[in-house]
Each structure stands twice: as C-alpha cells, then as structure tokens.
Scaffold this motif. Structure first.
Motif, PDB file in Angstrom:
ATOM      1  N   GLY A 253      36.190  44.086  34.036  1.00  8.38           N
ATOM      2  CA  GLY A 253      36.699  42.919  34.756  1.00  8.38           C
ATOM      3  C   GLY A 253      37.039  41.751  33.849  1.00  8.38           C
ATOM      4  O   GLY A 253      37.254  40.636  34.311  1.00  8.38           O
ATOM      5  N   ILE A 254      37.080  42.001  32.536  1.00  5.35           N
ATOM      6  CA  ILE A 254      37.416  40.934  31.574  1.00  5.35           C
ATOM      7  C   ILE A 254      38.895  41.087  31.262  1.00  5.35           C
ATOM      8  O   ILE A 254      39.294  41.940  30.465  1.00  5.35           O
ATOM      9  N   ASP A 255      39.721  40.267  31.942  1.00  2.00           N
ATOM     10  CA  ASP A 255      41.164  40.482  31.878  1.00  2.00           C
ATOM     11  C   ASP A 255      41.958  39.273  31.419  1.00  2.00           C
ATOM     12  O   ASP A 255      43.187  39.249  31.515  1.00  2.00           O
ATOM     13  N   THR A 256      41.263  38.245  30.904  1.00  2.00           N
ATOM     14  CA  THR A 256      41.973  37.087  30.345  1.00  2.00           C
ATOM     15  C   THR A 256      41.328  36.711  29.012  1.00  2.00           C
ATOM     16  O   THR A 256      40.179  37.092  28.736  1.00  2.00           O
ATOM     17  N   TYR A 257      42.063  35.949  28.226  1.00  2.00           N
ATOM     18  CA  TYR A 257      41.528  35.491  26.939  1.00  2.00           C
ATOM     19  C   TYR A 257      40.256  34.672  27.139  1.00  2.00           C
ATOM     20  O   TYR A 257      39.282  34.836  26.406  1.00  2.00           O
ATOM     21  N   GLU A 258      40.263  33.790  28.163  1.00  2.00           N
ATOM     22  CA  GLU A 258      39.099  32.929  28.415  1.00  2.00           C
ATOM     23  C   GLU A 258      37.865  33.752  28.787  1.00  2.00           C
ATOM     24  O   GLU A 258      36.763  33.478  28.322  1.00  2.00           O
ATOM     25  N   LYS A 259      38.062  34.772  29.635  1.00  2.00           N
ATOM     26  CA  LYS A 259      36.927  35.634  30.026  1.00  2.00           C
ATOM     27  C   LYS A 259      36.386  36.393  28.812  1.00  2.00           C
ATOM     28  O   LYS A 259      35.177  36.574  28.660  1.00  2.00           O
ATOM     29  N   ALA A 260      37.296  36.837  27.950  1.00  2.00           N
ATOM     30  CA  ALA A 260      36.876  37.552  26.738  1.00  2.00           C
ATOM     31  C   ALA A 260      36.083  36.636  25.814  1.00  2.00           C
ATOM     32  O   ALA A 260      35.062  37.031  25.235  1.00  2.00           O
ATOM     33  N   LYS A 261      36.555  35.396  25.693  1.00  2.00           N
ATOM     34  CA  LYS A 261      35.853  34.418  24.852  1.00  2.00           C
ATOM     35  C   LYS A 261      34.436  34.179  25.380  1.00  2.00           C
ATOM     36  O   LYS A 261      33.462  34.149  24.616  1.00  2.00           O
ATOM     37  N   THR A 262      34.306  34.025  26.694  1.00  2.00           N
ATOM     38  CA  THR A 262      32.989  33.820  27.320  1.00  2.00           C
ATOM     39  C   THR A 262      32.097  35.040  27.104  1.00  2.00           C
ATOM     40  O   THR A 262      30.899  34.914  26.857  1.00  2.00           O
ATOM     41  N   PHE A 263      32.709  36.241  27.188  1.00  2.00           N
ATOM     42  CA  PHE A 263      31.952  37.495  27.038  1.00  2.00           C
ATOM     43  C   PHE A 263      31.435  37.659  25.605  1.00  2.00           C
ATOM     44  O   PHE A 263      30.266  37.963  25.388  1.00  2.00           O
ATOM     45  N   PHE A 264      32.319  37.447  24.631  1.00  2.00           N
ATOM     46  CA  PHE A 264      31.946  37.669  23.230  1.00  2.00           C
ATOM     47  C   PHE A 264      31.187  36.499  22.614  1.00  2.00           C
ATOM     48  O   PHE A 264      30.482  36.675  21.616  1.00  2.00           O
ATOM     49  N   ARG A 265      31.318  35.324  23.183  1.00  2.00           N
ATOM     50  CA  ARG A 265      30.637  34.146  22.636  1.00  2.00           C
ATOM     51  C   ARG A 265      29.856  33.437  23.740  1.00  2.00           C
ATOM     52  O   ARG A 265      30.243  32.363  24.192  1.00  2.00           O
ATOM     53  N   PRO A 266      28.749  34.052  24.204  1.00  2.00           N
ATOM     54  CA  PRO A 266      27.972  33.411  25.267  1.00  2.00           C
ATOM     55  C   PRO A 266      27.528  32.012  24.834  1.00  2.00           C
ATOM     56  O   PRO A 266      27.203  31.773  23.667  1.00  2.00           O
ATOM     57  N   SER A 267      27.551  31.078  25.773  1.00  2.00           N
ATOM     58  CA  SER A 267      27.192  29.694  25.481  1.00  2.00           C
ATOM     59  C   SER A 267      26.262  29.166  26.566  1.00  2.00           C
ATOM     60  O   SER A 267      26.423  29.491  27.753  1.00  2.00           O
ATOM     61  N   LEU A 268      25.316  28.336  26.161  1.00  2.00           N
ATOM     62  CA  LEU A 268      24.429  27.701  27.139  1.00  2.00           C
ATOM     63  C   LEU A 268      25.223  26.809  28.088  1.00  2.00           C
ATOM     64  O   LEU A 268      24.776  26.531  29.214  1.00  2.00           O
ATOM     65  N   ASP A 269      26.408  26.376  27.655  1.00  2.00           N
ATOM     66  CA  ASP A 269      27.271  25.562  28.528  1.00  2.00           C
ATOM     67  C   ASP A 269      27.787  26.368  29.719  1.00  2.00           C
ATOM     68  O   ASP A 269      28.276  25.787  30.699  1.00  2.00           O
ATOM     69  N   ASP A 270      27.697  27.722  29.625  1.00  2.00           N
ATOM     70  CA  ASP A 270      28.162  28.570  30.729  1.00  2.00           C
ATOM     71  C   ASP A 270      27.126  28.674  31.858  1.00  2.00           C
ATOM     72  O   ASP A 270      27.412  29.258  32.908  1.00  2.00           O
ATOM     73  N   LEU A 271      25.921  28.160  31.633  1.00  2.00           N
ATOM     74  CA  LEU A 271      24.902  28.183  32.695  1.00  2.00           C
ATOM     75  C   LEU A 271      25.304  27.204  33.798  1.00  2.00           C
ATOM     76  O   LEU A 271      25.797  26.120  33.531  1.00  2.00           O
ATOM     77  N   HIS A 272      25.049  27.604  35.050  1.00  2.00           N
ATOM     78  CA  HIS A 272      25.436  26.764  36.186  1.00  2.00           C
ATOM     79  C   HIS A 272      24.464  25.596  36.361  1.00  2.00           C
ATOM     80  O   HIS A 272      23.299  25.664  35.951  1.00  2.00           O
ATOM     81  N   ASP A 273      24.963  24.565  37.008  1.00  2.00           N
ATOM     82  CA  ASP A 273      24.122  23.420  37.371  1.00  2.00           C
ATOM     83  C   ASP A 273      23.029  23.911  38.329  1.00  2.00           C
ATOM     84  O   ASP A 273      23.338  24.453  39.395  1.00  2.00           O
TER      85      ASP A 273
END
Length: 564
Positions: A35-55
C-alpha cells in the motif's frame, strides 16, 4: 504446504514507481503490495519519525484521563497502576509506574495472580486498593469489559482510568476515562495499538500538556517495542514508528532489566523476532510460573546487580516453563490420538492437572502439528479455563461467540483468546465448537499457507537489493518479512542433510544460464533432500538473510519449502 502468489500490480505502474524512487523494480513491487504507492508514503516507511505519531488528544477521553491524573497528584491521592500478567500487561505497568514515579511518589503497582484472580480487573485488586487508601486505579491492557467491577470500585470511592486495546462489549465501564482506540465512538486515526501503546499515548499526553516533546519519552520505547512484538499487533502506522525507535533503544541503551535479560545473547543487533523469541518468553515466564510482579520488578529495577539476580530467577522460571510445555504438548498429542480425533476440524483437549500458565503455548504447538483452531483446557478452581489459538484467516473469537451458550466468560482477538466454563459444559462446548468451525471454515485454511510476495531470479539477489530489503524492518503482521519464489533451481552437487538427526537441508543453488550461486538452508526440510539430488530441478519458497561463517558474510536463502 499451499503456496499462494500475492497479486502483482500492473507492470507499467511498477516501472514508473521504481524510476521515481530510484530502486529496483522488485523493491517497487514489494512497496506497492504494502500500500506504499507515493514518494511521501515511501519516505515515511523508510524513515520513521517521531513526528509521525498522532496527537494523543485525538483519542476519546484523553483529556479526561489527563485531568484525572493531574487532579490525583494535586490532591495527594494514592495511585495504583494495574495490568494484566502477560508481556503487554507487565510492560505497560512498568512503563506507567516508572513514568509516574519520576514525577510523583505515591504510586503502587498491581498484577493479578493468574491462578487465584484470573485475567483482567479483579475484585481482589480493587479490595487491595481500598485497603491501602488508593482512590485512582490506572488499568492497562485490560478493563474495557469490567463494567461490574468498575461500578463496585466506584461505590468504594475509587476511580478508574482504563487503557485497553481489546474490543469493548455493548456497554463501557463507568470510569473517569476509557482510552481504547477500538471504541466505536473513538475517531483516533490508528486502532491497532497494544495495551502498552495506549499507556504510552497517555504519558505522551501528560508530557504534551506540559509543553514537552515526545522525544523526552524515547527511553520508554524499549518496553513498547517489546509489547508490540509479544502481542503480535500489526507493525504498521504508529506501531511501526514505536517499534522502530524502541528497537533502537533495545540495541543501544536498554533499561537495566532488559539489559540483564539479553546480556548472554550473542547477537549484536536484535530484531523484533529476537524480542518475540528471546525477551518476551522470559518476561512471560514470570507470570506463567510464579507471578507477573517479578517481571515488573525486573523491568523497573535500576541497580545492575539486582537486575542480574532477578533475570537469573526469571531464566529459571523460563526453563521450568519449557519443561512443562514439552511434557503437556506430548500428553495432549497422545490424547488426540487416543480419542481418534486426528481428522477433526478442531482440536479441543483437557486435563485437570495441566499447568494453566503454559496452556496457551501448548495450544500454539498443537496448531503447528494439526493446523486447525485449537483449545487447551485445564482445571482452574471450580471452573475449566482454556487458551484458544487459530489458523491464518479464521476468526476464533467469532467462533467462540457462536458457542457462547456453553461459555461463562471469554475474551481476546481473532487469532488468540481465553475462556472459562463449568466442567458440566465441557462436552457440549466441544461438540458445538467442532460444529461451528466445520460449518464456517474454508477447507483451504486447514492447509498451512506460504504467501509469496514475488518471483525472483537468482541474479535479482544483489547486495543493493538486500540492503534495501533490510530497511523494510521491523517486520511483523501487516509488514511481514518478504517471501520469494525461484524456479528451475539446481543444487551444485553438495546438498546434504545436516543437524543431529539430519532434520535440516543445506545446499548451494544455481539456475541454468547463470553463474550466480547462492547458499541455502532449510530448517526441518531434511525429508525433502531427495528432491534436489541428481541435478533435479526444483522450486523454492524462501526469505533472505545473512550467513556468517568464519568471518565471511554472504546472503543466503532461508528456505520455507521446496517442491518439484
């Protein structure tokens, strides 16, 4: 074994995505399947970030939970951190209690006794709180169905904050706050957190309210990663971020207790699989054999020598657990044969003196042998208690719901559940469970499946391909280790059975028209050795890993199965 090839996206789509990311087409294929079909999703997948955690305040009742914790601290109330006795529960209690104690001294912990109190919130635990002037209980990894018990506590002047991840019943407990992303009225963006993950969201909210960033909580993520691995929740979305950073803590600066558990492990980098098979069973062994509080004490201990002594005791519990597990599994297999139940659609076995602490493990072992929904019962006080395990694709929780007229209590997930019933209900339940499963299960689900991501030629297996593949980790449900298939393989002539009983298969394979040769190891595939002799062509299903031997490191095929 049943081999199934996952659907493949359109060739042009794969090529375009591979060009966009500058990766091999097989990598693009694997990403699109996930389900990783965009550059942004790939970036999030390969470079997990604490900023990706939800409020955390997106979770229903989080504001109420934070307000109630703060009120307890302001008013000098005694707080009890209460959790289940498994890995998710004990890590949750260690996380919440150590966090609160770093800000406030009046915090106690409680783990119910597996044998006298059973799963979840207990009246004994509430009475303990009342006897010790405790007015707030934070329940972790349990409580969302404890309607009557929470009402009982309220009459005694005790509030509950519930941090759970199990499916709620038709009515929610009357608690100060019920944090559960599986609540129907909760719109939190991710509902696959484990109990420890929900506890982490509460401490994240407490920090956030003070204006502090989530990175201040990174030292707690070794506990969260351990719970994610042990509870077999999907390693997607938020869980992937928490597991990624938690594994980094485990491998660089783990808490003293986890360090004591892993210091004899001869591995430089631990993966989520190592957490599941090395750390988790030892933490679990305390609750199975002795008491879950031993695990909490180890996970919160800061003195190295004390932690080493505790870890040694837990190692002894784990050794005892292994012996019990082996003996009971043998007795259960014998019972199936004596009752001539080898060809049923379910496995249901019972012996009153089986150790309650290991029946879940035994259920998993029996599922490996007969591959069908399985329940292992033992006597627990006046009742019978069971652990249920399922096969891929079959919802054992729903099957138990259909048998509820013969059950007193049950709870759990799609693939694992627990239940209690009266001894007089056992035979009727066993018949009904067989009937329900027989009428609802797809016959194909009773044959173990190898789900194959893609077909590879050996020439596709390059160091660059493998380096990118390693960045797909951490692996787990929702992001499993990729499994490949290669056809027209030929052993170079040195294939043989290895191991004490020649149970395993070791060979080096090549394909016609290529000079590439790759080593392969197949655990418990020794009986298929004749398929590769005399230059016979065969196909293999495998994952990739590294083989280290005499200082040399090479990519090898880790065989799952081979066929003509």
């Amino acid at each position: 074994m049943r081999w199934t090839l996952k659907p493949t996206p359109e060739v042009e789509h794969i090529k375009d995505f591979a060009n966009q990311l500058k990766v091999p087409e097989k990598v693009a294929l694997l990403l699109l399947q996930r389900g990783i079909d965009t550059y942004e999703k790939a970036k999030t997948f390969f470079r997990p970030s604490l900023d990706d955690l939800h409020d955390p305040f997106l979770m229903k009742d989080m504001d109420r939970a934070v307000a109630r914790v703060n009120l307890a601290m302001q008013q000098g109330e005694n707080i009890l951190v209460y959790g289940d006795y498994d890995v998710d529960g004990t890590t949750s209690v260690a996380l919440m209690s150590s966090y609160l104690l770093s800000h406030y001294p009046q915090v106690a912990t409680y783990i119910p006794d597996r044998y006298t109190e059973g799963y979840g919130v207990s009246y004994a635990g509430i009475d303990y709180a009342h006897d010790n002037d405790i007015t707030l209980i934070i329940a972790l990894d349990c409580g969302v169905k404890a309607v009557e018990k929470v009402a009982y506590a309220k009459k005694l002047g005790i509030d509950f904050i519930i941090c759970d991840h199990h499916r709620p019943g038709p009515e929610l407990p009357d608690a100060a706050a019920v944090l559960d992303p599986k609540r129907e009225d909760c719109t939190y963006p991710y509902d696959e957190l484990c109990g420890c993950g929900v506890g982490f969201k509460l401490i994240q909210a407490l920090e956030q309210q003070k204006g502090l960033p989530v990175k201040t909580l990174v030292p707690y993520l070794d506990l969260v990663a351990t719970a994610i691995g042990a509870d077999i929740v999907p390693i997607t979305g938020e869980n992937r971020v928490l597991a990624f950073f938690g594994l980094d803590v485990i491998n660089t600066l783990p808490r003293t207790g986890i360090q004591a558990l892993i210091e004899n492990v001869k591995k430089e980098i631990l993966t989520i699989t190592d957490v599941v098979f090395i750390i988790a069973p030892r933490i679990n062994a305390a609750g199975r054999i002795k008491h879950g509080l031993h695990a909490v004490e180890l996970l919160t201990e800061q003195n190295k020598e004390q932690a080493q002594q505790m870890a040694a005791a837990i190692e002894a519990f784990n050794a005892e657990r292994k012996d019990l597990d082996k003996t009971i599994t043998e007795e259960a297999l014998e019972q199936i044969q004596q009752n001539r139940e080898e060809h049923r659609k379910t496995t249901v076995v019972y012996q009153e003196n089986w150790h309650k602490g290991v029946i879940g493990i035994v259920a998993s072992r029996l599922t490996e042998t007969y591959y069908r929904p399985t329940l292992v019962f033992t006597k627990s006080g006046e009742k019978l208690a069971a652990s249920a395990r399922s096969v891929k694709g079959f919802d054992v929780y729903e099957a138990l719901e259909a048998c509820s007229e013969h059950i007193e209590q049950f709870g759990g997930h799609k693939y694992a559940a627990g239940l209690t019933l009266g001894e007089h209900q056992y035979d009727d339940f066993k018949s009904k469970f067989e009937e329900v499963v027989s009428n609802s299960i797809d016959e194909r689900l009773l044959i173990p499946e190898i789900s194959i991501d893609a077909e590879l030629n050996l020439e596709d297996i390059t160091p660059k391909f493998y380096r990118i593949l390693r960045q797909f980790a951490p692996f787990g449900p929702g992001n499993m280790t990729p499994v490949f298939m290669s056809k027209n393989l030929i052993d170079t002539g040195y294939g043989k059975c290895v191991g004490a009983d020649e149970l395993h298969l070791k060979c080096t394979v090549t394909q016609p028209g290529t000079k590439v040769q790759i080593g392969a190891i197949g655990f418990n595939l020794g009986e298929k050795c004749d398929l590769i002799t005399h230059k016979k062509r065969f196909k293999a299903a495998y994952s990739l890993d590294l083989n280290e031997w005499n200082g040399n490191v090479s990519i090898q095929l880790k065989l799952r199965d081979i066929q003509e």
